[in-house]
Design a protein around this motif. Structure first.
Motif, short mmCIF file in Angstrom:
data_model
loop_
_atom_site.label_atom_id
_atom_site.label_comp_id
_atom_site.label_asym_id
_atom_site.label_seq_id
_atom_site.Cartn_x
_atom_site.Cartn_y
_atom_site.Cartn_z
N ARG A 1 32.93 22.26 76.50
CA ARG A 1 33.27 22.63 77.88
C ARG A 1 33.59 21.40 78.72
N PRO A 2 34.78 21.38 79.33
CA PRO A 2 35.08 20.27 80.24
C PRO A 2 34.25 20.36 81.52
N ARG A 3 33.90 21.59 81.92
CA ARG A 3 33.05 21.81 83.09
C ARG A 3 31.88 22.71 82.67
N TRP A 4 30.70 22.35 83.15
CA TRP A 4 29.50 23.12 82.78
C TRP A 4 28.42 22.84 83.81
N PRO A 5 28.39 23.59 84.90
CA PRO A 5 27.41 23.35 85.96
C PRO A 5 25.98 23.40 85.43
N LEU A 6 25.17 22.48 85.91
CA LEU A 6 23.79 22.36 85.43
C LEU A 6 22.96 23.59 85.74
N ASP A 7 23.29 24.28 86.81
CA ASP A 7 22.51 25.45 87.20
C ASP A 7 22.97 26.73 86.51
N GLN A 8 23.80 26.59 85.47
CA GLN A 8 24.26 27.76 84.72
C GLN A 8 23.85 27.68 83.25
#
Length: 353
Positions: A340-347
């Motif tokens: 994943r290029p983006r992966w929010p920590l809160d998800q």
């Protein structure tokens, strides 16, 4: 988990090719058994920043040897490893794919569990490895790609309180350095030049500080610095020193103010706890920022924890440790885990599979 575990960690999210072996003891303590990092600064220096294609190619060339060195330095083999942890994002997608695919191949070939680690969780949990920090604690993550304030409640349990709305702080340092013709990476170059400068000469802005939200903005500061440089062009070495000192003073004020506000919020959320304030990411090595944050923490009665510089920048040990923490909770991942290029920590997923 009621036994000691040995975890191999693989990190390839940006421009460090890294692997490490970490032991997690049954009582929750951690130990770095080996930690091998190959920096790609020389490959990217001529471009003034990371070139994704070059980074991915370097990972392909060097990762196998780095993993072999990590296992050799730990005097162990894959047969003795309990699980394999690999960064699955966020990051440069080419590099993430190299590391995650390698981790999958090693896990499949050895019959070991795979743990797909969020790179940001690696940073978030490092203080538990180095200092045995207990939950909950406040995290300030400041690096080349990320600037966030996060409440760390537990493994996989994060509450994002603020972040950058444009450039990350490390990115702002790199752009400021490039603007002034300094070297790469920009953070150390700006800090070095600032030592001989007057931080009050140029009145640079402190964006968003009048707002109560815990967000950052650095793009306007970068623009203001460019205009200040143009106003004294052609710039002398003294001008460069003053510009760097003024820039560093501005970002230090911004970060210190947000830290103070975040600690106030933590105290309101947990009135009976002595706050623990963890600072992670490469920018944590900046002395001016570190000194200001120490003063803020002291005024708030908080315990300030900054891991050693080698563990603030990207490394395999933080990925191995995040994997060890998740493995202790029974959290593993399938071979269908995506890069994943983006992966929010809160998800993050916290439920055992």
């Amino acid at each position: 988990m009621d036994r000691d575990t040995l975890i191999l960690g693989i990190e390839t999210s940006c421009d460090e090719t890294a692997a490490a072996v970490v032991r997690r003891f049954s009582d929750g303590r951690g130990e770095i058994v080996s930690n091998i990092v190959r920096s790609q600064i020389d490959e990217h220096r001529a471009f003034g920043g990371v070139v994704p294609e070059l980074a991915a190619r370097a990972h392909v060339i060097h990762l196998d040897a780095i993993i072999a060195r990590a296992l050799d330095a730990a005097d162990t083999s894959l047969a003795d490893i309990d699980a394999i942890a690999a960064t699955a994002g966020p990051g440069l997608i080419g590099g993430v794919l190299v590391g995650l695919t390698t981790g999958k191949a090693l896990a499949a070939g050895s019959g070991k569990p795979l743990i797909a680690v969020n790179h940001l969780e690696g940073h978030a949990l490092t203080a538990r490895l180095t200092d045995g920090v207990t939950f909950p604690y406040l995290l300030l993550l400041v690096s080349g790609g990320h600037s966030q304030i996060v409440l760390v409640k537990g493994v996989g349990n994060y509450e994002r309180w603020g972040g950058t709305i444009d450039d990350a702080l490390g990115e702002a340092f790199d752009k400021a350095a490039k603007l002034l013709g300094l070297g790469y990476p920009g953070g150390p170059e700006v800090e070095r030049a600032a030592l001989g400068g007057n931080g009050k000469r140029f009145a640079l802005p402190r964006p968003l500080l009048r707002e109560k939200r815990l967000d950052f903005s650095f793009s306007g500061l970068k623009t203001a610095m460019r205009l200040a440089a143009e106003s004294v062009a052609p710039v002398s070495q003294a001008d460069i020193a003053d510009l760097c000192a003024s820039f560093q003073a501005a970002v230090t004020d911004i970060v210190a103010t947000r830290a103070r506000q975040a600690l106030d919020r933590f105290a309101e959320t947990y009135p009976d706890l002595t706050p623990t304030f963890v600072v992670a990411g490469g920018v944590a090595a900046n002395r001016a920022i570190g000194t200001a944050l120490a003063q803020v923490a002291d005024a708030a009665g908080a315990n300030l924890v900054i891991p050693p510089p080698a563990l603030c920048t990207d490394n395999g040990a933080m990925i191995a440790w995040a994997g060890a923490e998740r493995f202790a909770l029974g959290l593993t991942d399938g071979f269908d885990s995506a890069a994943r290029p983006r992966w929010p920590l809160d998800q993050l997923q916290r439920d055992p599979m």
